[in-house]
Write a protein that holds these residues in place. Structure first.
Motif, PDB file in Angstrom:
ATOM      1  N   GLY A 181       6.977   3.106   4.973  1.00  0.00           N
ATOM      2  CA  GLY A 181       6.990   3.406   3.549  1.00  0.00           C
ATOM      3  C   GLY A 181       6.553   2.167   2.793  1.00  0.00           C
ATOM      4  O   GLY A 181       6.556   1.062   3.338  1.00  0.00           O
ATOM      5  N   PRO A 182       6.164   2.326   1.553  1.00  0.00           N
ATOM      6  CA  PRO A 182       5.692   1.171   0.795  1.00  0.00           C
ATOM      7  C   PRO A 182       6.830   0.224   0.431  1.00  0.00           C
ATOM      8  O   PRO A 182       7.988   0.626   0.369  1.00  0.00           O
ATOM      9  CB  PRO A 182       5.074   1.792  -0.458  1.00  0.00           C
ATOM     10  CG  PRO A 182       5.782   3.089  -0.629  1.00  0.00           C
ATOM     11  CD  PRO A 182       6.120   3.554   0.766  1.00  0.00           C
ATOM     12  N   GLU A 199       0.842  -1.202   0.000  1.00  0.00           N
ATOM     13  CA  GLU A 199       0.000   0.000   0.000  1.00  0.00           C
ATOM     14  C   GLU A 199       0.874   1.248   0.000  1.00  0.00           C
ATOM     15  O   GLU A 199       1.853   1.337   0.758  1.00  0.00           O
ATOM     16  CB  GLU A 199      -0.943  -0.004   1.202  1.00  0.00           C
ATOM     17  CG  GLU A 199      -1.983  -1.094   1.107  1.00  0.00           C
ATOM     18  CD  GLU A 199      -2.895  -1.163   2.323  1.00  0.00           C
ATOM     19  OE1 GLU A 199      -2.647  -0.465   3.328  1.00  0.00           O
ATOM     20  OE2 GLU A 199      -3.867  -1.937   2.248  1.00  0.00           O
ATOM     21  N   PRO A 200       0.546   2.245  -0.839  1.00  0.00           N
ATOM     22  CA  PRO A 200       1.399   3.427  -0.972  1.00  0.00           C
ATOM     23  C   PRO A 200       1.491   4.278   0.294  1.00  0.00           C
ATOM     24  O   PRO A 200       2.498   4.953   0.500  1.00  0.00           O
ATOM     25  CB  PRO A 200       0.763   4.218  -2.117  1.00  0.00           C
ATOM     26  CG  PRO A 200      -0.570   3.628  -2.353  1.00  0.00           C
ATOM     27  CD  PRO A 200      -0.579   2.259  -1.755  1.00  0.00           C
ATOM     28  N   ASP A 201       0.488   4.231   1.166  1.00  0.00           N
ATOM     29  CA  ASP A 201       0.521   5.052   2.386  1.00  0.00           C
ATOM     30  C   ASP A 201       1.031   4.275   3.602  1.00  0.00           C
ATOM     31  O   ASP A 201       0.933   4.730   4.733  1.00  0.00           O
ATOM     32  CB  ASP A 201      -0.854   5.643   2.672  1.00  0.00           C
ATOM     33  CG  ASP A 201      -1.929   4.572   2.871  1.00  0.00           C
ATOM     34  OD1 ASP A 201      -1.699   3.395   2.534  1.00  0.00           O
ATOM     35  OD2 ASP A 201      -3.016   4.927   3.360  1.00  0.00           O
ATOM     36  N   ARG A 202       1.584   3.083   3.370  1.00  0.00           N
ATOM     37  CA  ARG A 202       2.112   2.241   4.449  1.00  0.00           C
ATOM     38  C   ARG A 202       3.272   2.954   5.151  1.00  0.00           C
ATOM     39  O   ARG A 202       4.087   3.614   4.536  1.00  0.00           O
ATOM     40  CB  ARG A 202       2.600   0.917   3.859  1.00  0.00           C
ATOM     41  CG  ARG A 202       3.243  -0.004   4.859  1.00  0.00           C
ATOM     42  CD  ARG A 202       3.812  -1.239   4.142  1.00  0.00           C
ATOM     43  NE  ARG A 202       4.616  -2.009   5.051  1.00  0.00           N
ATOM     44  CZ  ARG A 202       5.932  -1.845   5.205  1.00  0.00           C
ATOM     45  NH1 ARG A 202       6.585  -0.962   4.493  1.00  0.00           N
ATOM     46  NH2 ARG A 202       6.597  -2.588   6.075  1.00  0.00           N
ATOM     47  N   LYS A 203       3.311   2.825   6.475  1.00  0.00           N
ATOM     48  CA  LYS A 203       4.412   3.369   7.265  1.00  0.00           C
ATOM     49  C   LYS A 203       5.304   2.219   7.684  1.00  0.00           C
ATOM     50  O   LYS A 203       4.800   1.171   8.061  1.00  0.00           O
ATOM     51  CB  LYS A 203       3.888   4.110   8.501  1.00  0.00           C
ATOM     52  CG  LYS A 203       2.934   5.231   8.183  1.00  0.00           C
ATOM     53  CD  LYS A 203       3.614   6.346   7.464  1.00  0.00           C
ATOM     54  CE  LYS A 203       2.626   7.480   7.238  1.00  0.00           C
ATOM     55  NZ  LYS A 203       2.761   8.135   5.994  1.00  0.00           N
TER      56      LYS A 203
END
Length: 104
Positions: free
Chosen positions: A88-89, A82-86
């Motif tokens: 980072g993706p 997921e692009p908004d994953r912390k």
């Protein structure tokens, strides 16, 4: 190990002795080998065990990882991409451009 730019991840079934029977567990394996990319880090492998194949396992194993992951199409990896994953993706190896929408 998890500082590598590229990882390969996979899981495989393993027989586990359980009370009066044999159960099926999972061995999660993450490997790096940057020799083909002129990397200086030695090859390495990390193994984890779980009693099931829940997506929470690779998500926990790779919680702090960012980089490229080569893995099969197992849906348990999807949240990692997921692009908004912390923090980072994680870039899915072999995927050029944005990840296509999931068909449910």
């Amino acid at each position: 190990m998890f500082a590598a730019e590229r990882l390969h991840g996979d899981d495989t079934t393993v027989p586990v002795l359980a009370k009066g029977k044999t159960a099926t567990g999972r061995c999660w394996v993450y490997v790096r080998d940057d020799a083909p990319f002129a990397g200086r880090a030695p090859p390495a492998a990390m193994f984890y065990y779980s009693r099931d194949r829940a997506g929470e396992h690779p998500q926990a194993h790779l919680a702090n990882y960012t980089g490229i992951l080569q893995a099969d199409a197992y849906g348990g990896y999807n949240k990692l991409y997921e692009p908004d994953r912390k923090p980072g993706p994680i870039l899915e190896a072999g995927l050029l451009g944005p990840r296509p929408p999931q068909i449910l």
